[in-house]
Design an enzyme around this catalytic site. Structure first.
Site, PDB file in Angstrom:
ATOM      1  N   HIS A   1     -72.192 -73.374  12.447  1.00 10.20           N
ATOM      2  CA  HIS A   1     -73.015 -73.163  13.635  1.00 10.20           C
ATOM      3  C   HIS A   1     -72.179 -73.363  14.890  1.00 10.20           C
ATOM      4  CE1 HIS A   1     -73.262 -77.493  12.973  1.00 10.20           C
ATOM      5  NE2 HIS A   1     -73.856 -77.676  14.144  1.00 10.20           N
TER       6      HIS A   1
ATOM      7  N   HIS B   1     -72.404 -75.346  17.556  1.00 11.93           N
ATOM      8  CA  HIS B   1     -72.218 -76.611  18.264  1.00 11.93           C
ATOM      9  C   HIS B   1     -70.737 -76.988  18.301  1.00 11.93           C
ATOM     10  CE1 HIS B   1     -76.668 -77.950  17.674  1.00 11.93           C
ATOM     11  NE2 HIS B   1     -76.508 -77.138  18.699  1.00 11.93           N
TER      12      HIS B   1
ATOM     13  N   ASP C   1     -68.769 -79.575  18.078  1.00  6.41           N
ATOM     14  CA  ASP C   1     -68.035 -80.392  17.115  1.00  6.41           C
ATOM     15  C   ASP C   1     -67.747 -79.631  15.825  1.00  6.41           C
ATOM     16  OD1 ASP C   1     -70.833 -80.501  16.672  1.00  6.41           O
ATOM     17  OD2 ASP C   1     -70.689 -82.376  15.565  1.00  6.41           O
ATOM     18  N   HIS C   2     -68.205 -78.381  15.746  1.00  3.20           N
ATOM     19  CA  HIS C   2     -67.936 -77.543  14.578  1.00  3.20           C
ATOM     20  C   HIS C   2     -67.103 -76.301  14.910  1.00  3.20           C
ATOM     21  CE1 HIS C   2     -70.817 -79.631  11.803  1.00  3.20           C
ATOM     22  NE2 HIS C   2     -71.258 -80.044  12.981  1.00  3.20           N
TER      23      HIS C   2
ATOM     24  N   HIS D   1     -81.789 -76.707  11.547  1.00  3.67           N
ATOM     25  CA  HIS D   1     -81.113 -77.444  12.611  1.00  3.67           C
ATOM     26  C   HIS D   1     -81.640 -76.892  13.933  1.00  3.67           C
ATOM     27  CE1 HIS D   1     -78.207 -80.174  14.196  1.00  3.67           C
ATOM     28  NE2 HIS D   1     -77.366 -79.257  14.654  1.00  3.67           N
TER      29      HIS D   1
ATOM     30  N   ASP E   1     -75.014 -78.807   9.619  1.00  7.85           N
ATOM     31  CA  ASP E   1     -76.026 -79.775  10.029  1.00  7.85           C
ATOM     32  C   ASP E   1     -77.408 -79.311   9.554  1.00  7.85           C
ATOM     33  OD1 ASP E   1     -73.850 -80.864  11.228  1.00  7.85           O
ATOM     34  OD2 ASP E   1     -74.588 -80.717  13.281  1.00  7.85           O
TER      35      ASP E   1
ATOM     36  N   HIS F   1     -69.851 -86.238   8.155  1.00  6.02           N
ATOM     37  CA  HIS F   1     -70.482 -86.021   9.465  1.00  6.02           C
ATOM     38  C   HIS F   1     -71.237 -87.274   9.907  1.00  6.02           C
ATOM     39  CE1 HIS F   1     -73.196 -84.024  12.449  1.00  6.02           C
ATOM     40  NE2 HIS F   1     -72.174 -83.217  12.606  1.00  6.02           N
TER      41      HIS F   1
END
EC number: 3.1.26.11
Length: 321
Positions: free
Chosen positions: A62, A64, A66-67, A139, A210, A269
């Site tokens: 996805h 976001h 941090d990914h 998510h 997530d 995570h």
């Protein structure tokens, strides 16, 4: 099948954990697949034997940060290092828009071919010796899990059937076992598929992004040897945080893995609030996540660590490397 964790923190890095990235390799061969590419993933790779020039596919769960914040930098370094081979990029449409914006605004140059494949429930891709499929998760933005299944399983020859049909041991046996059809001197054609079968079941790993609803993975986890899933919180912290972030606690994931009979579970995570060792009164420790999961799960359970490498053996065991 080898799994190497390059980042295991959620949201932001800590002194001991970078943000999300996981590498998957076949048991033999240099090509590999990267799932997620958080900030500084290329720096993490410098501490492993993984070569970005051997990277076959990047699968982003996805959009976001941090990914995916590490994606432009990794692709740019591949260019600087002289990459010529095509690279497959899989992810939500937003990932491609994000990458194109970075390319435009930073004058980033990529000469090697990048094939972008928008992920959806019909994804069926082969890369680095794996068949890759996906399913949607729950998510606060579009998010996916990926299933990686071995493609090339050695064939086992039905020797007795060949003997019963008057085919004596010889070069023909080797050709059939290699998957090649052949014609005998007497004119008969032998199809490899009629005289061989897979020597074992393919190894399967499912790596999820997530997700606050592990049950979404029920179909994707069929016959899986390993599930890698976020456990951002323990149950009590999740209750305090509330449902808005849409993450799982360790108990949720463990109950799901137990209900599906998944033999190996690696949690990852983790919220930065969970420390390796408490420094002051009231600090939360990472061991609490494992303790909570163990209460609900009887299989082999591990907490991911940056640079930890695991092998799924041919008989489905999870072994440290």
């Amino acid at each position: 099948m080898k799994i190497t964790f390059l980042g295991t923190s959620s949201g932001a890095p800590t002194r001991h954990r970078n943000v999300s990235a996981t590498a998957v390799q076949p048991e033999r061969g240099k090509p590999w697949v990267l799932i997620d590419c958080g900030e500084a993933t290329q720096h993490q790779l410098l501490r492993t034997r993984l070569s970005p020039l051997q990277l076959s596919a990047i699968l982003i769960t996805h959009v976001h940060g941090d990914h995916c914040y590490g994606l432009p930098g990794l692709l740019a370094s591949c260019q600087l290092n002289g990459r010529k081979a095509p690279l497959t990029l899989v992810g939500p449409h937003a990932i491609w828009r994000y990458l194109q914006a970075v390319i435009e605004c930073t004058e980033m140059r990529i000469d090697y071919p990048i094939e972008f494949i928008p992920v959806d429930g019909t994804l069926d891709l082969e890369a680095a010796g794996f068949r890759i499929q996906a399913c949607a998760l729950s998510h606060r933005t579009e998010c996916w899990a990926y299933r990686l299944e071995e493609c090339e399983i050695p064939l086992q020859l039905d020797v007795q059937r060949l003997k019963d049909e008057g085919v004596s041991p010889g070069p023909e046996y080797a050709q059939l076992q290699q998957g090649r059809d052949l014609q005998l001197p007497d004119g008969r054609w032998l199809r490899s598929a009629d005289y061989t079968r897979p020597s074992r079941a393919p190894r399967v790993a499912v790596i999820a992004g997530d997700n606050d609803s592990p049950e979404r993975l029920t179909g994707l986890c069929a016959d899986a040897a390993l599930l890698v899933h976020e456990a951002t919180y323990t149950a009590d912290v999740l209750e305090q945080v509330g449902p808005e972030p849409q993450h799982s606690c360790a108990a949720q994931v463990a109950r799901f893995a137990e209900s599906r009979g998944i033999p190996n579970l690696i949690l990852t995570h983790f919220s930065p609030r969970y420390l390796r060792k408490a420094r002051r009164r009231g600090d939360r420790q990472i061991s609490e996540i494992k303790t909570e999961a163990r209460t609900h799960y009887s299989g082999q359970l591990q907490l991911a660590e940056d640079f930890a490498c695991w092998l799924i053996s041919r008989d489905g065991l999870l072994l440290p490397l």
